[in-house]
Design a protein around this motif. Structure first.
Motif, PDB file in Angstrom:
ATOM      1  N   ARG A 146       3.820   2.326 -12.423  1.00 10.21           N
ATOM      2  CA  ARG A 146       4.449   2.985 -11.244  1.00 10.21           C
ATOM      3  C   ARG A 146       3.871   4.684 -11.509  1.00 10.21           C
ATOM      4  O   ARG A 146       4.272   5.205 -12.206  1.00 10.21           O
ATOM      5  N   TRP A 147       3.627   5.361 -10.280  1.00 10.46           N
ATOM      6  CA  TRP A 147       3.294   6.451 -10.330  1.00 10.46           C
ATOM      7  C   TRP A 147       4.057   7.198  -9.248  1.00 10.46           C
ATOM      8  O   TRP A 147       4.355   6.397  -8.200  1.00 10.46           O
ATOM      9  N   HIS A 148       4.506   8.740  -9.813  1.00 11.36           N
ATOM     10  CA  HIS A 148       5.061   9.485  -8.791  1.00 11.36           C
ATOM     11  C   HIS A 148       3.791  10.482  -8.473  1.00 11.36           C
ATOM     12  O   HIS A 148       4.298  11.450  -9.244  1.00 11.36           O
ATOM     13  N   LEU A 149       3.507  10.106  -6.792  1.00 12.96           N
ATOM     14  CA  LEU A 149       2.812  11.354  -6.394  1.00 12.96           C
ATOM     15  C   LEU A 149       3.277  11.920  -4.792  1.00 12.96           C
ATOM     16  O   LEU A 149       1.949  11.086  -3.810  1.00 12.96           O
ATOM     17  N   PRO A 150       4.148  12.403  -4.865  1.00 10.04           N
ATOM     18  CA  PRO A 150       3.838  12.444  -3.188  1.00 10.04           C
ATOM     19  C   PRO A 150       3.651  13.328  -2.867  1.00 10.04           C
ATOM     20  O   PRO A 150       3.330  13.370  -1.534  1.00 10.04           O
ATOM     21  N   GLU A 151       2.284  14.416  -2.923  1.00 10.43           N
ATOM     22  CA  GLU A 151       2.231  14.585  -2.837  1.00 10.43           C
ATOM     23  C   GLU A 151       1.040  14.137  -2.216  1.00 10.43           C
ATOM     24  O   GLU A 151      -0.309  14.043  -0.993  1.00 10.43           O
ATOM     25  N   THR A 152      -0.300  13.560  -3.047  1.00 10.52           N
ATOM     26  CA  THR A 152      -1.025  12.564  -2.736  1.00 10.52           C
ATOM     27  C   THR A 152      -0.604  11.767  -1.881  1.00 10.52           C
ATOM     28  O   THR A 152      -1.935  11.307  -0.606  1.00 10.52           O
ATOM     29  N   GLU A 153       0.282  11.005  -1.647  1.00 10.41           N
ATOM     30  CA  GLU A 153       0.859  10.045  -0.728  1.00 10.41           C
ATOM     31  C   GLU A 153       0.729  10.655   0.517  1.00 10.41           C
ATOM     32  O   GLU A 153       0.939  10.033   1.609  1.00 10.41           O
ATOM     33  N   LYS A 154       0.645  11.935   0.262  1.00 12.50           N
ATOM     34  CA  LYS A 154       2.049  12.515   2.023  1.00 12.50           C
ATOM     35  C   LYS A 154       0.147  13.186   2.639  1.00 12.50           C
ATOM     36  O   LYS A 154      -0.006  12.609   3.907  1.00 12.50           O
ATOM     37  N   ILE A 155      -0.680  13.287   1.616  1.00 13.25           N
ATOM     38  CA  ILE A 155      -2.007  13.815   2.243  1.00 13.25           C
ATOM     39  C   ILE A 155      -2.938  12.612   3.107  1.00 13.25           C
ATOM     40  O   ILE A 155      -3.473  13.089   3.761  1.00 13.25           O
ATOM     41  N   ALA A 156      -2.814  11.588   1.986  1.00 11.78           N
ATOM     42  CA  ALA A 156      -3.589   9.773   2.619  1.00 11.78           C
ATOM     43  C   ALA A 156      -3.154   9.812   4.006  1.00 11.78           C
ATOM     44  O   ALA A 156      -4.051   9.907   4.525  1.00 11.78           O
ATOM     45  N   SER A 157      -2.488  10.344   4.471  1.00 10.97           N
ATOM     46  CA  SER A 157      -1.792  10.068   6.421  1.00 10.97           C
ATOM     47  C   SER A 157      -1.615  11.664   6.715  1.00 10.97           C
ATOM     48  O   SER A 157      -1.744  10.986   8.080  1.00 10.97           O
ATOM     49  N   GLU A 158      -2.515  12.499   6.956  1.00 10.80           N
ATOM     50  CA  GLU A 158      -2.504  13.255   7.372  1.00 10.80           C
ATOM     51  C   GLU A 158      -4.101  14.219   7.759  1.00 10.80           C
ATOM     52  O   GLU A 158      -4.274  14.612   8.270  1.00 10.80           O
TER      53      GLU A 158
END
Ligand SMILES: *Cc1c(COP(=O)(O)O)cnc(C)c1O
Length: 369
Positions: free
Chosen positions: A330-342
């Motif tokens: 399990r990875w905690h990568l909030p910036e990575t997940e946010k950028i993918a939608s933007e």
């Protein structure tokens, strides 16, 4: 239906400009009828090494193979960990997994979209062997801090420069900052072949020797195989094509930077953010990637105005189904997940006309969600 006014990339214009030069180069190879590991490759390797100001360049079959063979030549394999990002093309992680090693994903810095060097230290375990930064979109990662960390923890640095041909970091070329630099010459890259091709750059002679063996069945001389190698060569036709195109690379990168400047000056919408240019080097704009909280609506709006866009990348590597077999954590990568939608990549290629750039700018500026 609206017709396409501005394609995302257009390789036909570039190839029509170079038609005579490319035909002549290919004809010579056909006449010689020597297609693998010959004089065109040798010439391209020394010309690309000179371009990067590095002592060795080894042509291989693709960018993914460049990463794979560079890591293999560093003796990275099962049980080892390689620190990289999840916000990249999946090939970065696949190449690590091909060696038997495990990718460890670090989040990105929101401003640069490249590895967040502040988070690397926490990702270093006793199994870590290398850091693999990706110079995403055409701009180098924050290398001074990364190299210092690598030295401190005795880690190797292998650069994914597949989107950064000619980009610089404090005056030095991408792909020359660590032990090895890996390039892709996929047709739409800043320097692209007419098929698959790749290369590794290095100043380490021993490493270069191991890569020469690995790309050619581990063969030291005909039918003498000292290590179990692979078949990964950059063929003569592609090398001849790349030699022609390399002479134009700086000029093309300059055009990309000019187009980026026009985008920067023209884009007025409060609903989009333009990419950050760092102070540490030259961005070569493989992609011009804007961000918007209304990305999907914006993409549809642009499509309706004849502007073709793409998304790099819509789903991070760590959330891909394939990743469960590569790095099952399990990875905690909030910036990575946010950028993918933007993120949204606007049309970008050196031959874009001012009118086409203006069409894109007007379309973005007229967007309302
Ligand atoms: C294109 C690319 C690769 C893979 O290159 P291929 O030549 O397609 O194998 C790897 N990493 C990144 C960041 C790329 O953009």
């Amino acid at each position: 239906m609206e017709t396409i006014k501005v394609p995302f990339v257009d390789l036909q214009v570039q190839h029509s400009h170079l038609a005579n030069e490319l035909s002549r180069a290919m004809e010579q190879v056909m006449k010689r009828a020597w297609f693998i590991l010959g004089q065109e490759l040798e010439a391209f390797e020394s010309e690309f090494a000179a371009y990067c100001a590095v002592s060795h360049c080894i042509g291989v079959g693709s960018g993914t193979e460049a990463l794979h063979l560079a890591l293999r030549a560093c003796n990275i394999g099962p049980g080892d960990e390689v620190i990289t990002v999840s916000h990249t093309f999946i090939a970065t992680a696949l190449a690590i997994s091909w060696t038997g090693a495990t990718p460890v994903f670090v989040d990105i810095d929101a401003a640069t979209s490249t590895i967040d060097v502040k988070r690397i230290a926490d990702a270093i375990t006793p199994r870590a062997r290398a850091i693999l930064p990706v110079h995403l979109y055409g701009q180098c990662a924050d290398m001074d801090q990364l190299l210092a960390l690598a030295q401190q923890h005795r880690l190797l640095v292998v650069e994914d420069a597949c989107q950064a041909h000619g980009a610089t970091y404090k005056g030095r070329k991408a792909g020359t900052l660590g032990q090895a630099g890996c390039f892709s010459f996929y047709p739409s890259k800043n320097l692209g072949a007419c098929g698959d091709a790749g290369a590794i750059t290095t100043n380490d002679e021993e490493l270069a020797k191991r890569i020469y063996l690995l790309r050619n069945y581990g063969q030291t001389r005909k039918y003498q195989h000292d290590v179990p190698g692979y078949n990964s060569r950059l063929d003569e036709l592609q090398a001849a094509i790349l030699r022609v195109k390399l002479r134009h690379l700086d000029d093309w990168n300059e055009h990309r930077r000019q187009i980026a400047g026009l985008y920067r000056d023209g884009l007025r919408s409060d609903l989009v953010t333009v990419p950050t240019e760092t102070a540490w080097g030259e961005h070569v704009y493989h992609l011009f990637v804007i961000r918007s909280p209304h990305r999907d609506l914006l993409q549809r709006h642009l499509h309706d105005h004849g502007v073709e866009t793409q998304i790099h990348y819509p789903k991070p590597v760590h959330l891909q189904e394939a990743c469960a077999k590569i790095s099952n954590r399990r990875w905690h990568l909030p910036e990575t997940e946010k950028i993918a939608s933007e993120v949204l990549s606007l049309p970008m290629y050196p031959e874009m006309s001012k009118e086409q750039v203006q069409t894109v700018i007007s379309a973005v500026n007229s967007f309302t969600p």
